[in-house]
Write a protein that holds these residues in place. Structure first.
Motif, mmCIF file in Angstrom:
data_model
loop_
_atom_site.group_PDB
_atom_site.id
_atom_site.type_symbol
_atom_site.label_atom_id
_atom_site.label_comp_id
_atom_site.label_asym_id
_atom_site.label_seq_id
_atom_site.Cartn_x
_atom_site.Cartn_y
_atom_site.Cartn_z
ATOM 1 N N ASP A 10 0.856 -1.189 0.000
ATOM 2 C CA ASP A 10 0.000 0.000 0.000
ATOM 3 C C ASP A 10 0.889 1.234 0.000
ATOM 4 O O ASP A 10 2.077 1.169 0.294
ATOM 5 C CB ASP A 10 -1.009 -0.009 1.158
ATOM 6 N N GLU A 11 0.298 2.350 -0.352
ATOM 7 C CA GLU A 11 1.092 3.555 -0.594
ATOM 8 C C GLU A 11 1.665 4.214 0.653
ATOM 9 O O GLU A 11 2.424 5.169 0.538
ATOM 10 C CB GLU A 11 0.291 4.562 -1.412
ATOM 11 N N THR A 12 1.360 3.714 1.834
ATOM 12 C CA THR A 12 1.950 4.293 3.039
ATOM 13 C C THR A 12 3.272 3.632 3.416
ATOM 14 O O THR A 12 3.926 4.067 4.356
ATOM 15 C CB THR A 12 0.994 4.192 4.243
ATOM 16 N N ASN A 34 -9.839 10.102 9.627
ATOM 17 C CA ASN A 34 -9.754 10.764 10.936
ATOM 18 C C ASN A 34 -8.455 11.540 11.147
ATOM 19 O O ASN A 34 -7.881 11.518 12.227
ATOM 20 C CB ASN A 34 -9.946 9.765 12.083
ATOM 21 N N LEU A 35 -8.005 12.226 10.116
ATOM 22 C CA LEU A 35 -6.814 13.069 10.239
ATOM 23 C C LEU A 35 -7.227 14.538 10.259
ATOM 24 O O LEU A 35 -8.199 14.916 9.609
ATOM 25 C CB LEU A 35 -5.874 12.862 9.048
ATOM 26 N N PRO A 36 -6.470 15.379 10.960
ATOM 27 C CA PRO A 36 -6.718 16.820 10.861
ATOM 28 C C PRO A 36 -6.508 17.268 9.409
ATOM 29 O O PRO A 36 -5.708 16.675 8.678
ATOM 30 C CB PRO A 36 -5.653 17.441 11.766
ATOM 31 N N SER A 37 -7.208 18.282 8.997
ATOM 32 C CA SER A 37 -7.186 18.693 7.590
ATOM 33 C C SER A 37 -5.783 19.013 7.075
ATOM 34 O O SER A 37 -5.446 18.684 5.938
ATOM 35 C CB SER A 37 -8.117 19.877 7.352
ATOM 36 N N GLU A 38 -4.942 19.626 7.914
ATOM 37 C CA GLU A 38 -3.589 19.969 7.429
ATOM 38 C C GLU A 38 -2.740 18.717 7.202
ATOM 39 O O GLU A 38 -1.952 18.649 6.264
ATOM 40 C CB GLU A 38 -2.878 20.940 8.369
ATOM 41 N N ALA A 45 -0.807 14.883 -0.749
ATOM 42 C CA ALA A 45 0.285 15.327 -1.624
ATOM 43 C C ALA A 45 1.450 14.334 -1.635
ATOM 44 O O ALA A 45 2.458 14.577 -2.287
ATOM 45 C CB ALA A 45 0.772 16.704 -1.182
ATOM 46 N N GLY A 46 1.299 13.231 -0.885
ATOM 47 C CA GLY A 46 2.338 12.204 -0.886
ATOM 48 C C GLY A 46 3.349 12.314 0.229
ATOM 49 O O GLY A 46 4.339 11.592 0.250
#
Length: 83
Positions: A10-12, A34-38, A45-46
């Motif tokens: 997977d990409e992580t 469930n991550l903060p927007s920033e 963006a990778g």
């Protein structure tokens, strides 16, 4: 009987892009929830290093989770590897 083997991650996964290309490793999309927007914007963006940093530094609730990419997204990756 031997046959070629392909690796799909997977990409992580933390792996050098050059190694991905040299080894022909396929990448399945995964969506992190469930991550903060920033942080979400940086991950989109990778910038997965930002995700790892966030996970090390914060006890975020609800905890981030993962959601597999769609069947269509996975099929695209597998078809490219098979052809």
């Amino acid at each position: 009987m031997s046959r070629p083997v392909r690796i799909v991650i997977d990409e992580t996964a933390r792996i050098n892009r050059m190694a991905l290309e040299q080894l022909g490793i396929g990448i399945l999309p995964i969506h992190i929830t469930n991550l903060p927007s920033e942080v979400e914007a940086e991950v989109a963006a990778g910038n997965y290093e930002r995700l790892y940093e966030f996970l090390r530094q914060h006890q975020h609730r609800p905890f981030p989770g993962t959601q597999a990419g769609s069947v269509w997204e996975a099929r695209q990756v597998f078809e490219e590897l098979i052809s």
